[in-house]
Structures are given as structure tokens and as C-alpha cells.
Design an enzyme around this catalytic site. Structure first.
Site, mmCIF file in Angstrom:
data_model
loop_
_atom_site.group_PDB
_atom_site.id
_atom_site.type_symbol
_atom_site.label_atom_id
_atom_site.label_comp_id
_atom_site.label_asym_id
_atom_site.label_seq_id
_atom_site.Cartn_x
_atom_site.Cartn_y
_atom_site.Cartn_z
ATOM 1 N N SER A 132 71.901 -4.255 33.383
ATOM 2 C CA SER A 132 70.290 -3.832 32.458
ATOM 3 C C SER A 132 71.230 -2.543 31.806
ATOM 4 C CB SER A 132 69.183 -3.352 33.768
ATOM 5 O OG SER A 132 68.016 -3.755 33.387
ATOM 6 N N ASP A 165 64.710 -14.164 32.312
ATOM 7 C CA ASP A 165 64.826 -12.279 32.518
ATOM 8 C C ASP A 165 63.348 -11.822 31.190
ATOM 9 O OD1 ASP A 165 64.899 -9.936 32.184
ATOM 10 O OD2 ASP A 165 66.518 -10.326 32.601
ATOM 11 N N HIS A 193 65.075 -11.676 36.309
ATOM 12 C CA HIS A 193 65.829 -10.038 35.876
ATOM 13 C C HIS A 193 66.768 -9.630 36.868
ATOM 14 C CE1 HIS A 193 66.880 -6.703 34.131
ATOM 15 N NE2 HIS A 193 66.464 -5.603 34.860
#
Length: 718
Positions: free
Chosen positions: A565, A651, A686
């Protein structure tokens, strides 16, 4: 399938012009953003095929690592029960099942005193008298490729359960209800909610949130059980796109609290929980740059609010926060309880009937202190101490306002997670459970320690390390996996990992670079790694890598950088800054095209992110600065390390298009012959794939690639 039979995918180029602040940029891979385009899906599938072909030789190693993780895990297990009302609540896992099962059993009515708060010692395979299965996620997940449980909230009287599920991965949940007395599914269903749910004190109403088109929780609703969702009442809405909205209660359950927060400003609204149809009122009006949190305590017989804030105190901004108190009737009448310290970051306060619990950070480690409440006010604070060089400690589940023990969790790189009950009256720390690690795990065979690198500006950067003593030879450069994050004031604390043993036992060192932008060293550590100081995050990581090489712990051909991320932004930027220091880059759901995303306020979460990165739409300086470090926009014709980027099609936080574009440009521009791989999960969000066995397989895939990259692909664990 051989590598030769699958050529590297070459994405077509479709010039797309971006003009901002007079700067003209031609983006040739922006067309990959349209996931409804069959050509985009075909390209992602071609990348998956190429990645599979390039890693096919690791199939045996992947299987070995998966079996090691599985073999060390007690698959059929129970959590330590937590008391709420007249029941003990706990979760079960079963061999062969992907998801957990939530259960409860009644408290022994004959137990009294501390015995009534001593959790039953539940044994695997033994019948548990009065056990009730509340929710079996395995049943709920049937027929779905993805499953996530959001809300799991039991009403105060223990008769009702609110729970929500996501079967797509887009973090929009279906909220439903169970009558725990009968097991009946109630007719109330509310689609499209955020994951949480909060009961009113009497269990007649539930409060929940919904999100806007950018996935920002912006509205709180009140649902009266037994009525149609169409009749739900909007009790709060936040139009400013910089702010997220959440709802919960004080620990005492006396007050419902709505929180409105950006990255730098917060505001609370309160309502007596016994009056769920009343009007929320503001606690302290928001002021730009001031954050605060509120907890309810009864001090010397009076209702008080404990206010943790970073406002100005005596003319100085309390960067690391202070603790104050005020009457509930007038929250602005603040009296200081704990002053500001440059070396201690106050993080939270929890109130119980007889004491407070403070959570804070000192020397890059989390700490807990218990503060008794006396008839006259406050007693003497006591910090809990642990005989470990590195550790992470925090409160566990403590749902009751009046209880004689505190549930605490402790872990370290070498200590499997331990669950304690702490008795404030005696200071006794009672071990309730240690995470079982099968196969004869011995913590004495592993070592953890803290190193310090020195950044270009002289700042000392903490590095945490762990390795197996007999697998790493002193004086030799060992393979090393260096993890980093460095955003949102998130702290990467020492924690045990069963899967990580597969790396350590093969002679690999695991390290964490606690770079600026994180929260390990206080609020200024964060402030000096965001917006126009963001590059400190990247140069700190490079400094950590150089330190580990210069001190002989590893070498450039045996060092892999790892980040996910915002940590993917970190390792992506580092790949441009210092590719010569790394043999490989592992990037999970990486935020590698930040400028394109932050320029588009219609994308999920963009506007609220401006406090973290700056607003490149409005500010030419921010635009130029972000462009100068964006991994995607700074790919150059030079030799890059081997790269494995992993993303998910659904995501909503970091869109799959970012790593897809990044790898496409790397493949077109980079020199050398290091493999550049992209793997896209086609039905996940995600957090990646769902289900523990699928997650273990994913970890095994990543670890096999890491081990192979540093030359350990054929080495069995010792």
C-alpha cells in the site's frame, strides 16, 4: 509451461495528455484504468500467465512453505473467552475450514469474585456446556470467491447480534440481524453499509454508516429494529470530503459518540445512549489542525470527559498530545492531567469504573500504564514492564465497565502472542494463553535487537531485526528482507509471525526500517515524513539499507525490500533512488502512481488524502514535489532489481491500475534482465485473498519468490 513459451506482456501505448500548472505529461498506459474493457482484463491475465511461468520452478518450494505454515499452526483452536454480561464469548477455528466460528457459553452462576472473571479453560475436542454458535463464517462464505465479516456487535442484554458481510471485496457490506434467543434471522436487511454497527443501550436501535461515491464514510443512520431500511433516519452527515465519519460508544456505554476526522482535525458529537432518538450535540467544535479524543470516566463521583488533544498549551503546540479532564456538562472547561513530553507520544486512554489505562509510545515501543481512580480522584500510575528488548503491548477485549481484571496482549518478534489478565489491585499478571506454535518452536533459538542507521540529515533511524541464531553465521552477509511503511503515523511494532519462521529457519534476517512518516518516534516523526517532507521516508529507508550492508549484516545481492500500500510507494520510490542496493522489490497493492490518483478528486479517498500528501490540484509546489518522487513517473532506463508487484482487481483503496501501469512502464524502459512480474488477484480487495488457507498460499508464493531472489530457493529449513 516454460518461461520461454510465455513472452513478457507488452502493453500497448495510448497517449493520454495530462496538463496541470502548465506541465504537460503524456501517460501512455492510462488506458489500463478501465477494468470493464476486455482488453484490460486480457492484459492482466497475460501478466498473470507470465508471472506463473516465471515462478513455476518454485512450485515445490511454495508447497514446502505452505506446509510449514500449516504444520506450525494449531488449525483447530479456540481464543481466550471474554466476558460480556452473563456469557463468555470466544471464537473457534477448525482444521480444513477457511474462516472462524463465533461462539459463547454461559458464565458459571455459582462463581464469585475473581473466579467469576477467570475465563474457562476450553479444550479442543472437549464438549463445552451450554455452547451456542452465534455465527459461522464458513457457512456465510459458501458459494463466494471472497468473504469478509464486517460488523459483529452483540446488544447490551446479549439477545441480539448485528453482523455484516462483504462477498465482493469492495468494502460495502450487507448488515443483518440475529435473535440469539431463537437463532432466528430477523427480516431487517440494510445493504451498502460501512463495516461497523453500534447498538443503543436498550437494544431497540442500531447506528451504522454509509459511504459516498469515493468510499468515504460520510453519513450516520439510525435504524429501529423491525422497521424498513427505507425508514431509517439520517442522524449525521459530513459534506466536507476531507473528513471521515465514525460512530461508537464510550467504554461506559453511557454516551454514543460520532467522530468526524481528517488527517489533522477532529470533532466529536455526543448523545446519551439511553435516549437513542435524541439529538447529537457537539463536544468541542472543530478547529483546523486540532485533534482530540474523548472518554467518559466517573471521577470522585462525577461524570467527567477525559480529553486527549494536541492543542496549544501554555503557548506551545502539544505535538505529542496531552491529557485533560472536563465536566461532561462543559467539555471546554479543561484541566490538564498529563503534560506534554517530547519523548512520549500519548496515544489513547481507556476508562473503567475503578481505573484508567493509558497507552503511549516511548523509544519506539508501545507502553501501558494503569492509573487507579480513588474516592478523591487519581492515584499513582503504574507502567507495566516486560523483560524483552523489543515488544508490542496493548489492551485486549475488555467490554465490561466494572471488572476486576484487564485483558492485555503481548508479543515480540520471538514471542508468540500472549494473552494476560492483569489484576490492578494486586499487580498480578496472569497468563491465560500463548499462541501455540507446533513443531517444537524454541524462542531461545532466535534473537531480536535494535540497530540505528543515520540518515543524510543526521537523524537516527531505528531498525528492528530478528534472526535464527544458528542459521546466520556471525561475520557473514546474510540474506535479509527489509520491510518499511512510513505513512499515516502508522507504527510497525514487533510482532510474532508463524509464516516468517520459514524465512528465518532458512537463514534469512527479517528487519523493519522505522522510517519517518510512521509514528514510532512521536508525532514529529510523522510530520517530518509527509507532504513536502515525504522524501525523508524514502531516504531513511535507503539509509537503513546502506547501514545493514555497511555493517556486514547483508549485501546488495542478498537484500530484498518489502512494502505494501503506502509502503509500496516507499519501495517503488526506493527502486528509482537506489536500485543498486537491492536484489529484489516485493510490492503489495502498491501506491506507485500517487500523483495521478491524488489529482483526481473523484477517485476513492483522494480528497481526504490531501492532508497526508498535499493538494497537487491547487498547489504547484506540491504537484512538482509529488511528481519528483512518484515511482511510476520516475522510471528510467537503468537496471532495476527483480520486482514482484501484487494487486487486486476489486481494491478500492489502491486501484489495480497503479501497479499495472508501473510494471508496463518498467518493462518498456528498464534495462537489464531482472524479471518484472505483476500478479493480479481477480476476485479480491485491498486486503488480498480471503480465507486463511488462501492467505497462506499467497504468503508461500511471496516467500518462495523472496527466497529464490536471494539464492535460497533450494535451501530447506534447518
Amino acid at each position: 509451461m516454460s518461461v520461454e513459451s510465455v513472452p513478457p506482456p507488452v502493453a500497448k501505448t495510448v497517449p493520454t495528455e495530462r496538463v496541470q500548472h502548465g506541465d504537460v505529461v503524456i501517460d501512455e498506459y492510462e488506458w489500463l484504468r478501465d477494468k470493464d474493457d476486455p482488453e484490460v482484463i486480457a492484459h492482466l491475465e497475460a501478466e498473470n500467465a507470465y508471472t506463473e511461468a516465471n515462478t513455476a520452478h518454485l512450485a515445490e518450494l511454495r508447497t514446502a512453505v505452505f506446509e510449514e505454515i500449516k504444520g506450525r499452526t494449531q488449525e483447530t483452536d479456540l481464543s481466550v473467552p471474554t466476558r460480556l454480561g452473563q456469557y463468555w464469548y470466544y471464537s473457534r477455528s477448525f482444521e480444513g475450514k477457511q474462516y472462524g466460528v463465533h461462539c459463547r457459553c454461559p458464565v458459571d452462576p455459582a462463581a464469585a469474585g475473581l473466579d467469576a472473571w477467570t475465563p474457562p479453560e476450553l479444550e479442543v475436542g472437549a464438549e463445552i456446556p451450554g455452547e451456542q454458535v452465534l455465527l459461522d463464517s464458513n457457512v456465510l462464505a459458501e458459494g463466494h470467491d471472497f468473504f469478509a465479516l464486517g460488523a459483529f456487535s452483540v446488544s447490551n442484554d446479549g439477545t441480539l447480534l448485528a453482523y455484516s458481510t462483504d462477498t465482493v471485496g469492495d468494502e460495502r457490506y450487507l448488515l443483518r440481524f440475529l435473535d440469539l434467543r431463537t437463532g432466528e434471522q430477523l427480516g431487517d436487511e440494510i445493504p451498502g453499509t460501512a463495516p461497523g454497527a453500534t447498538w443503543s443501550l436498550d437494544g431497540t436501535h442500531i447506528f451504522y454508516q454509509t459511504v459516498d461515491d469515493s468510499w468515504r464514510p460520510d453519513t450516520v443512520w439510525r435504524h429501529r429494529l423491525g422497521t424498513a431500511a427505507a425508514d431509517d433516519v439520517k442522524v449525521f452527515h459530513e459534506p466536507d470530503e476531507r473528513y471521515w465519519v465514525s460512530i461508537g460508544t464510550t467504554r461506559s456505554e453511557k454516551y454514543l459518540l460520532i467522530w468526524v476526522a481528517s488527517k489533522i482535525t477532529s470533532e466529536g458529537w455526543m448523545l446519551e445512549s439511553a435516549d437513542p432518538e435524541g439529538e447529537f450535540r457537539v463536544i468541542l467544535p472543530r478547529r483546523e489542525g486540532v485533534e482530540y479524543g474523548v472518554e467518559h470516566a466517573v471521577v470522585a463521583g462525577e461524570d467527567r470527559f477525559l480529553v486527549l488533544h494536541n492543542d496549544v498549551v501554555d503557548g506551545v503546540k502539544a505535538e505529542n498530545f496531552v491529557l485533560a479532564e472536563a465536566p461532561v456538562s462543559d467539555p471546554s472547561a479543561l484541566t490538564l492531567l498529563i503534560e506534554h513530553r517530547d519523548d512520549v507520544r500519548l496515544e489513547d486512554v481507556d476508562a473503567f469504573a475503578g481505573h484508567l489505562v493509558l497507552g503511549y509510545r516511548r523509544e519506539a515501543l508501545s507502553r501501558l500504564a494503569v492509573w487507579p481512580l480513588t474516592p478523591d480522584g487519581y492515584g499513582e500510575r503504574r507502567e507495566l514492564e516486560f523483560d524483552l528488548p523489543l515488544f508490542a503491548v496493548g489492551l485486549g477485549a475488555n467490554p465490561e465497565w466494572e471488572q476486576p481484571t484487564l485483558r492485555i496482549g503481548l508479543t515480540s518478534f520471538t514471542t508468540p502472542t500472549q494473552v494476560f489478565d492483569y489484576a490492578p489491585d494486586t499487580g498480578e499478571l496472569l497468563l491465560r494463553k500463548e499462541q501455540p506454535v507446533l513443531g517444537g518452536y524454541d524462542p531461545a533459538r532466535y534473537e531480536q535487537r535494535r540497530d540505528w542507521a543515520v540518515a543524510d540529515d543526521g537523524t537516527r533511524i531505528p531498525i528492528s531485526l530478528v534472526w535464527r541464531r544458528d542459521a546466520v553465521q556471525p561475520g557473514t552477509a546474510a540474506p535479509l528482507l527489509l520491510y518499511g511503511y512510513g505513512s499515516y503515523e502508522a507504527s510497525i511494532d514487533p510482532g510474532f509471525s508463524v509464516s516468517r519462521l520459514s524465512l528465518l529457519d532458512r537463514g534469512m534476517i527479517f528487519a523493519v526500517a522505522h522510517v519517518r512518516g510512521g509514528g514510532e518516534m512521536g508525532r514529529l516523526w510523522y510530520e517530518n515524513g509527509k507532504t513536502l517532507r515525504k522524501k525523508n521516508t524514502f531516504t531513511d529507508f535507503v539509509a537503513a539499507a546502506r547501514h545493514l550492508i555497511d555493517t556486514g549484516r547483508t549485501s546488495a545481492d542478498r537484500l530484498v525490500a518489502d512494502g505494501g500500500s503506502a509502503g509500496g510507494l516507499l519501495v517503488g520510490a526506493v527502486a528509482n533512488l537506489a536500485p543498486e542496493l537491492f536484489a529484489g522489490i516485493l510490492a503489495n497493492v502498491p501506491f506507485v502512481d500517487p500523483l495521478t490518483s491524488i489529482l483526481d478528486p473523484s477517485l476513492p479517498l483522494t480528497v481526504i488524502e490531501w492532508d497526508e500528501w498535499g493538494n497537487p490540484l491547487a498547489d504547484p509546489e506540491v504537484y512538482a514535489y509529488m511528481k519528483s518522487y512518484s515511482p511510476y513517473e520516475n522510471v528510467e532506463a537503468k537496471n532495476y532489481p527483480a520486482i514482484l508487484a501484487i494487486t487486486s482487481l476489486n481494491d478500492t483503496r489502491v486501484l489495480y491500475v497503479e501497479p499495472a501501469k508501473w510494471v508496463a512502464r518498467l518493462r518498456a524502459v528498464a534495462t537489464g534482465d531482472a524479471p518484472l512480474l505483476l500478479k493480479t488477484e481477480m476476485s479480491a480487495g485491498h486486503g488480498g485473498v480471503s480465507g486463511r488457507y488462501e492467505k497462506w498460499k499467497e504468503v508461500a508464493f511471496e516467500y518462495a519468490w523472496v527466497l529464490d531472489t536471494v539464492g535460497l530457493g533450494k535451501v530447506a529449513p534447518s
